[in-house]
Scaffold this active site. Structure first.
Site, PDB file in Angstrom:
ATOM      1  N   ASP A 110      -5.622  -0.669   2.757  1.00  0.00           N
ATOM      2  CA  ASP A 110      -6.144   0.769   2.338  1.00  0.00           C
ATOM      3  C   ASP A 110      -7.379   0.940   1.702  1.00  0.00           C
ATOM      4  O   ASP A 110      -7.853   1.961   1.283  1.00  0.00           O
ATOM      5  CB  ASP A 110      -4.988   1.191   0.994  1.00  0.00           C
ATOM      6  N   HIS A 118      -1.625  -7.289  -3.020  1.00  0.00           N
ATOM      7  CA  HIS A 118      -0.568  -7.140  -1.890  1.00  0.00           C
ATOM      8  C   HIS A 118       0.635  -7.810  -2.176  1.00  0.00           C
ATOM      9  O   HIS A 118       0.530  -9.092  -2.781  1.00  0.00           O
ATOM     10  CB  HIS A 118      -1.130  -7.606  -0.574  1.00  0.00           C
TER      11      HIS A 118
HETATM   12  C1  SDX Z   1       0.275  -1.364   1.567  1.00  0.00           C
HETATM   13  O1  SDX Z   1       4.082  -4.748   2.107  1.00  0.00           O
HETATM   14  C2  SDX Z   1       3.205  -4.262   3.013  1.00  0.00           C
HETATM   15  O2  SDX Z   1       2.879  -4.982   4.071  1.00  0.00           O
HETATM   16  C3  SDX Z   1       2.321  -3.069   2.751  1.00  0.00           C
HETATM   17  C4  SDX Z   1       1.578  -2.751   3.662  1.00  0.00           C
HETATM   18  C5  SDX Z   1       1.684  -2.434   4.991  1.00  0.00           C
HETATM   19  O3  SDX Z   1       0.904  -2.374   5.874  1.00  0.00           O
HETATM   20  O4  SDX Z   1       2.761  -1.822   5.141  1.00  0.00           O
HETATM   21  O5  SDX Z   1       0.274  -3.610   3.500  1.00  0.00           O
HETATM   22  C6  SDX Z   1       0.522  -1.458   3.242  1.00  0.00           C
HETATM   23  O6  SDX Z   1       1.307  -0.970   1.061  1.00  0.00           O
HETATM   24  C7  SDX Z   1      -0.693  -1.927   1.033  1.00  0.00           C
HETATM   25  C8  SDX Z   1      -0.616  -2.003  -0.481  1.00  0.00           C
HETATM   26  C9  SDX Z   1      -1.260  -0.680  -0.937  1.00  0.00           C
HETATM   27  N1  SDX Z   1      -1.026  -0.354  -2.757  1.00  0.00           N
HETATM   28  C10 SDX Z   1      -2.059  -0.771  -3.276  1.00  0.00           C
HETATM   29  O7  SDX Z   1      -3.238  -0.844  -3.231  1.00  0.00           O
HETATM   30  C11 SDX Z   1      -1.602  -0.277  -4.767  1.00  0.00           C
HETATM   31  C12 SDX Z   1      -2.350  -1.439  -5.822  1.00  0.00           C
HETATM   32  N2  SDX Z   1      -1.755  -2.552  -5.628  1.00  0.00           N
HETATM   33  C13 SDX Z   1      -0.698  -2.761  -6.327  1.00  0.00           C
HETATM   34  O8  SDX Z   1       0.180  -1.911  -7.092  1.00  0.00           O
HETATM   35  C14 SDX Z   1       0.108  -3.990  -6.059  1.00  0.00           C
HETATM   36  O9  SDX Z   1      -0.844  -5.108  -5.849  1.00  0.00           O
HETATM   37  C15 SDX Z   1       1.356  -3.925  -4.993  1.00  0.00           C
HETATM   38  C16 SDX Z   1       2.031  -2.889  -5.338  1.00  0.00           C
HETATM   39  C17 SDX Z   1       0.462  -3.845  -3.781  1.00  0.00           C
HETATM   40  C18 SDX Z   1       1.853  -5.578  -5.058  1.00  0.00           C
HETATM   41  O10 SDX Z   1       2.510  -5.434  -6.085  1.00  0.00           O
HETATM   42  P1  SDX Z   1       3.637  -6.666  -6.374  1.00  0.00           P
HETATM   43  O11 SDX Z   1       3.486  -7.712  -5.217  1.00  0.00           O
HETATM   44  O12 SDX Z   1       4.852  -6.482  -6.758  1.00  0.00           O
HETATM   45  O13 SDX Z   1       2.678  -7.584  -7.441  1.00  0.00           O
HETATM   46  P2  SDX Z   1       2.538  -7.166  -9.175  1.00  0.00           P
HETATM   47  O14 SDX Z   1       2.672  -5.805  -9.115  1.00  0.00           O
HETATM   48  O15 SDX Z   1       3.694  -7.976  -9.546  1.00  0.00           O
HETATM   49  O16 SDX Z   1       1.336  -7.616  -9.645  1.00  0.00           O
HETATM   50  C19 SDX Z   1       1.068  -9.124  -9.816  1.00  0.00           C
HETATM   51  C20 SDX Z   1       0.008  -9.021 -11.071  1.00  0.00           C
HETATM   52  C21 SDX Z   1       0.504  -8.209 -12.074  1.00  0.00           C
HETATM   53  O17 SDX Z   1      -0.136  -8.829 -13.490  1.00  0.00           O
HETATM   54  P3  SDX Z   1       0.738  -9.655 -14.458  1.00  0.00           P
HETATM   55  O18 SDX Z   1       1.867  -9.014 -14.857  1.00  0.00           O
HETATM   56  O19 SDX Z   1       0.869 -10.924 -13.682  1.00  0.00           O
HETATM   57  O20 SDX Z   1      -0.151  -9.904 -15.577  1.00  0.00           O
HETATM   58  O21 SDX Z   1      -1.218  -8.447 -10.607  1.00  0.00           O
HETATM   59  C22 SDX Z   1      -1.585  -7.277 -11.352  1.00  0.00           C
HETATM   60  C23 SDX Z   1      -0.071  -6.829 -11.815  1.00  0.00           C
HETATM   61  O22 SDX Z   1      -0.472  -6.015 -13.047  1.00  0.00           O
HETATM   62  N3  SDX Z   1      -2.079  -6.430 -10.279  1.00  0.00           N
HETATM   63  C24 SDX Z   1      -2.992  -5.553 -10.240  1.00  0.00           C
HETATM   64  C25 SDX Z   1      -3.096  -4.823  -9.046  1.00  0.00           C
HETATM   65  N4  SDX Z   1      -2.130  -5.289  -8.287  1.00  0.00           N
HETATM   66  C26 SDX Z   1      -1.430  -6.140  -9.044  1.00  0.00           C
HETATM   67  N5  SDX Z   1      -3.844  -5.344 -11.540  1.00  0.00           N
HETATM   68  C27 SDX Z   1      -4.890  -4.440 -11.252  1.00  0.00           C
HETATM   69  N6  SDX Z   1      -4.877  -3.730 -10.048  1.00  0.00           N
HETATM   70  C28 SDX Z   1      -4.238  -4.048  -8.879  1.00  0.00           C
HETATM   71  N7  SDX Z   1      -4.314  -3.187  -7.858  1.00  0.00           N
END
Ligand code: SDX
Length: 428
Positions: A364, A307
């Site tokens: 989710d 998140h």
């Molecule tokens: C919602 O914002 C809100 O409030 C949203 C929400 C709401 O109520 O409106 O809460 C609803 O959208 C919840 C989120 C649903 N999305 C997912 O479940 C999709 C999977 N999650 C990710 O794609 C990710 O965690 C995000 C998009 C939710 C957040 O992304 P960020 O904050 O931009 O973090 P990032 O992508 O920069 O990740 C940081 C690190 C990275 O690795 P490094 O580059 O540091 O090595 O964490 C890794 C990412 O690759 N990472 C994951 C991951 N999520 C982040 N690796 C594997 N699986 C994951 N799910």
């Protein structure tokens, strides 16, 4: 004494005011920075940038706290109803019995959509994605309520458009589902409360009286409450910026629906179930899929994990996980993907990759399992997220207009080509 931040650029020191929120959050107000220094700030994805001051929802990502207008999500999910929470978010306080009855009465008298709206439904291919249909249908509503296009609406006019948006959304969402089945639309019944009416239009039949199970009504209220608002997330920020151009409520909400559709945002609840089913078909080897999620060369992500703000457990995920067990037991549903989800969570929460990045289950991760148990198809899950988030979008849109916020227009840093002269076609 007011706190001041000092920014030293070359030999100049710029003083910027610091503002403190009612929960102690701190922000440096940079609204005068460019005038003072000629500099703008850059924060791609707005990870460190506040876009507004809001009195609606507070969340603390480190502590896993979520409150709507000061009330904890745990209390509201346990004790309130979706329509009472909608009133709280939009109007700022829990309604009295008279206010709640009047709100419910107003909603129940605006659930019908114009019969010509059916022509839009008829135009969609039967299997087209429900989110694309919903975004189009909501924007199309502006055609039937031209008064909503007026600027400087009175409070009564704004409240009427809010009631219409809330009331008709439940009809649109249920009819999208009926269309996907090729079943006739079921009309709303004024005797039902909002959530019961929605379930009646969704699971009711023209051929027989279908009793709505109170267990399902209670589960839907809880799920919709948990999704009702979440401060400045992607789709809410979209609603606010579209509304800031003085666009009408239907166009603003339609834009929010489009933003929520993405699998990184609200579309994740559909992506989670599709991921769990893929793991199930693959033999349920959670270790293999955890390894894929960690592999930088593999585009696979553990959907429902991580998140932007929560670097602790998403409090909504905790509540939904508990509700999952209770509802599936009450409905007598034994869903293998729930066991896979629990195994994934157990493994991931011990794995350094996820622990170091503070990746926890979000709202989710478990919601889709409940929607599935309630009988919804996977591609309807994000539409249900939109139905829940609607009061939050409306509350934030209303706050932005009441605060007379300026049109949203971020700056940029240009990194493209500098001066070039035009070259005739035969010279290129
Ligand atoms: C919602 O914002 C809100 O409030 C949203 C929400 C709401 O109520 O409106 O809460 C609803 O959208 C919840 C989120 C649903 N999305 C997912 O479940 C999709 C999977 N999650 C990710 O794609 C990710 O965690 C995000 C998009 C939710 C957040 O992304 P960020 O904050 O931009 O973090 P990032 O992508 O920069 O990740 C940081 C690190 C990275 O690795 P490094 O580059 O540091 O090595 O964490 C890794 C990412 O690759 N990472 C994951 C991951 N999520 C982040 N690796 C594997 N699986 C994951 N799910």
């Amino acid at each position: 004494m007011a706190e001041i931040a000092q920014l030293i650029i070359s030999e100049n020191t710029h003083e910027l005011p610091v503002i403190t929120g009612s929960e102690g959050e701190k922000a440096i107000d940079i609204s005068k920075l460019r005038d003072q220094s000629g500099y703008v700030t850059l924060d791609i994805g707005y990870k460190n940038t506040g876009a507004t001051k809001s009195a609606i929802t507070f969340l603390d990502g480190e502590k896993g706290i979520l409150k709507y207008r000061g009330y904890s999500i745990e209390e509201l999910a346990e004790k309130s109803t979706f329509i009472e929470v909608a009133y709280l978010l939009i109007y700022g306080s829990l309604p009295t019995a008279d206010q709640l009855n009047d709100f419910q009465y107003q909603l129940s008298r605006h659930t019908l959509v114009h019969e010509d709206m059916k022509k839009f439904f008829d135009g969609f291919p039967q299997r087209s994605h429900p989110m694309g249909q919903l975004s189009s249908l909501v924007c199309a509503m502006s055609a039937f309520y031209p008064e909503s296009l007026k600027s400087n609406q009175t409070t009564e006019e704004v409240n009427l458009s809010i009631v219409k948006m809330l009331a008709k959304m439940s009809t649109l969402v249920s009819w999208i589902y009926k269309k996907s089945l090729g079943h006739p639309y079921i009309y709303p019944q004024n005797k039902f409360d909002y959530v019961t009416n929605y379930l009646h239009m969704t699971f009711g039949q023209r051929t027989e009286q279908v009793e709505i199970d109170p267990v399902i009504v209670s589960a839907m209220n809880k799920l919709l409450i948990l999704h009702a608002d979440h401060e400045q997330n992607c789709s809410t920020s979209t609603v606010r910026i579209v509304g800031s151009s003085d666009s009408n409520i239907y166009a603003s909400i339609s834009a929010g629906i489009s933003a929520l559709w993405g699998p990184l945002h609200g579309g994740a609840n559909q992506a989670v179930i599709e991921m769990l089913e893929k793991i199930q078909e693959d033999g349920g080897d959670t270790d293999k899929w955890i390894a894929k999620a960690k592999d930088k060369n593999d585009p696979f992500r553990l959907m429902g994990f991580g998140h932007r703000v929560y670097k602790n457990f998403d409090p909504r995920a905790k509540i939904i996980k508990k509700a999952c067990d209770e509802i599936l037991e009450k409905l007598g549903v034994n869903d293998e993907v729930l066991e896979i989800a629990k195994k994934l969570e157990e493994v991931a929460l011990k794995d350094p990759y996820f622990v170091e990045r503070k990746l926890y289950p979000n709202v989710d991760f478990y919601s889709g399992i409940i929607y599935r148990a309630l009988g919804f198809p996977t591609d309807m899950f994000t539409v249900l997220f939109a139905l829940g988030r609607l009061p939050g979008w409306i509350a934030q849109w209303k706050e932005m207009k009441e605060n007379k916020e300026p049109i949203g227009r971020p700056r940029q840093i240009y990194v493209g080509e500098t001066d070039r002269s035009y070259v005739e076609l035969n010279q290129r």
